[in-house]
Scaffold this motif. Structure first.
Motif, short mmCIF file in Angstrom:
data_model
loop_
_atom_site.label_atom_id
_atom_site.label_comp_id
_atom_site.label_asym_id
_atom_site.label_seq_id
_atom_site.Cartn_x
_atom_site.Cartn_y
_atom_site.Cartn_z
N SER A 47 -2.29 4.72 -3.86
CA SER A 47 -2.77 5.83 -3.92
C SER A 47 -2.52 7.55 -4.11
CB SER A 47 -3.07 5.70 -2.30
OG SER A 47 -4.34 5.09 -1.49
N THR B 141 -4.97 -5.36 -8.00
CA THR B 141 -3.87 -3.08 -7.96
C THR B 141 -5.96 -2.44 -7.75
OG1 THR B 141 -2.20 -4.07 -9.60
CG2 THR B 141 -3.27 -1.30 -8.98
N LEU B 142 -5.44 -1.98 -6.24
CA LEU B 142 -6.54 -0.73 -6.61
C LEU B 142 -5.80 0.00 -6.05
CD1 LEU B 142 -9.57 -0.08 -4.76
CD2 LEU B 142 -8.36 -0.50 -2.77
N GLN C 249 -1.26 -8.21 -3.86
CA GLN C 249 -2.45 -7.07 -3.84
C GLN C 249 -0.94 -5.94 -3.83
OE1 GLN C 249 -4.09 -8.58 0.09
NE2 GLN C 249 -6.01 -9.00 -1.48
N LEU D 236 -10.16 -0.10 1.71
CA LEU D 236 -8.51 -0.73 1.68
C LEU D 236 -9.47 -1.60 2.63
CD1 LEU D 236 -5.61 -0.47 1.31
CD2 LEU D 236 -5.61 0.22 3.79
N LEU E 278 -6.82 3.73 -5.79
CA LEU E 278 -7.55 4.50 -4.47
C LEU E 278 -7.26 5.56 -4.23
CD1 LEU E 278 -9.64 4.47 -1.79
CD2 LEU E 278 -8.13 3.45 -0.71
N VAL F 218 -1.82 -1.60 -4.00
CA VAL F 218 -2.88 0.06 -3.52
C VAL F 218 -1.66 0.74 -4.02
CG1 VAL F 218 -4.13 1.07 -2.06
CG2 VAL F 218 -3.87 -1.71 -2.09
N VAL G 213 0.95 -1.31 0.41
CA VAL G 213 -0.04 0.34 -0.01
C VAL G 213 0.86 1.00 0.47
CG1 VAL G 213 -2.01 1.10 1.51
CG2 VAL G 213 -1.77 -1.69 1.66
#
Length: 280
Positions: free
Chosen positions: A133, A225-226, A129, A275, A228, A131, A107
């Motif tokens: 931002s 993949t996020l 994973q 999240l 955010l 993330v 993240v």
């Protein structure tokens, strides 16, 4: 939610080799749980306290690690070593090796997202994973504020009080709303309140290099993949997230309205909700 002093008092540390320099990496660690550990990484000019809401929430079910990048927070700040995204990736690899972690979820915010984008491209089998931002990517950076801060004379001409005032103004002007949490502001400013801190933040700024994101291809990312993203970000606009969503095969963009660049702090409840839905 911990105070900044409580957060730093809880940190562990280890030493990593970065291009021949032994550098101390301070990190927050919590939780156990199932699945791969989740590593959080901040950007400039913040530190791991940026994750004061998100990391403890994820730690309820996952093992969490949130380091201070080298040159930041309670990690090594002395002058004379590389703080670029390439160097931060080496430091990350050293930290993960020291902790015995072969597979992780990541993240990242701002520069931390750029480090993780590189790592996910270079070590696809190690990242389940991802993330990102309000992350740097492509040639979206550095912004003018950081370019100006990275001028060599900034380290010679600015006092700790000057830098504290500059950072206070930066955060108050770019955080959402007018009622800012003073504990958060103190946590973002405290590491730079010394002559060493002034030199370190300037060296961090001058190390920002567009080549370190343009030399990787986001389409090489295989992790779920996020993206955010705070949609009102003036530093890393959401258009960059839209480009990442198009280039990364398994990517989803979730935009948080009424959130600027500091999205984990601007919309902490919504940020944690999205999240944890993704990670847990």
């Amino acid at each position: 939610m911990r105070t900044y002093s409580e957060w730093t008092a809880s940190q562990e540390s280890t030493t990593v080799d970065v291009n021949g320099h032994d550098l101390e990496v301070a990190y927050y660690e919590a939780g156990a749980g199932n699945g791969d550990p989740v590593v959080f990484l901040h950007g400039i000019p913040t530190n791991s306290y940026l994750w004061r809401h998100a990391a403890p929430a994820v730690a309820e079910e996952r093992h969490v690690i949130a380091p201070d990048m080298v040159g930041y927070g309670n990690s090594s700040m002395f002058d004379g070593f590389d703080r670029s995204l390439r160097a931060q990736e080496i430091a990350l690899d050293g930290l993960l090796d020291d902790l015995g972690l072969d597979a992780v979820s990541l993240v990242g915010h701002d520069l931390g997202g750029g480090v993780f984008l590189r790592y996910a491209c270079h070590e696809p089998d190690a990242v389940e994973q991802l993330v990102l931002s309000n992350s740097v990517a492509y040639d979206s950076w550095p912004i003018q504020t950081i370019t100006d801060l990275g001028l060599p004379e900034s380290a010679r001409e600015n006092s700790p009080e000057d830098v504290q005032g500059m950072l206070d103004g930066l955060f108050r002007q770019t955080l959402r709303g007018d009622d800012h949490d003073e504990e958060f502001l103190e946590g973002m400013k405290a590491p730079w309140a010394s002559e060493e801190g002034v030199t370190s933040i300037v060296r961090n700024a001058v190390a920002t290099n567009t080549n370190h994101t343009t030399e990787v291809d986001p389409s090489d990312v295989t992790a779920d993949t996020l993206l955010l993203w705070g949609t009102n970000d003036e530093f890393q606009p959401v258009t960059w997230a839209e480009r990442l969503e198009a280039d990364i095969e398994n990517a989803e963009l979730v935009g948080l309205d009424e959130a600027n660049h500091w999205v984990p702090e601007d919309r902490p409840e919504a940020y944690v909700e999205h999240l944890t839905d993704f990670l847990l």
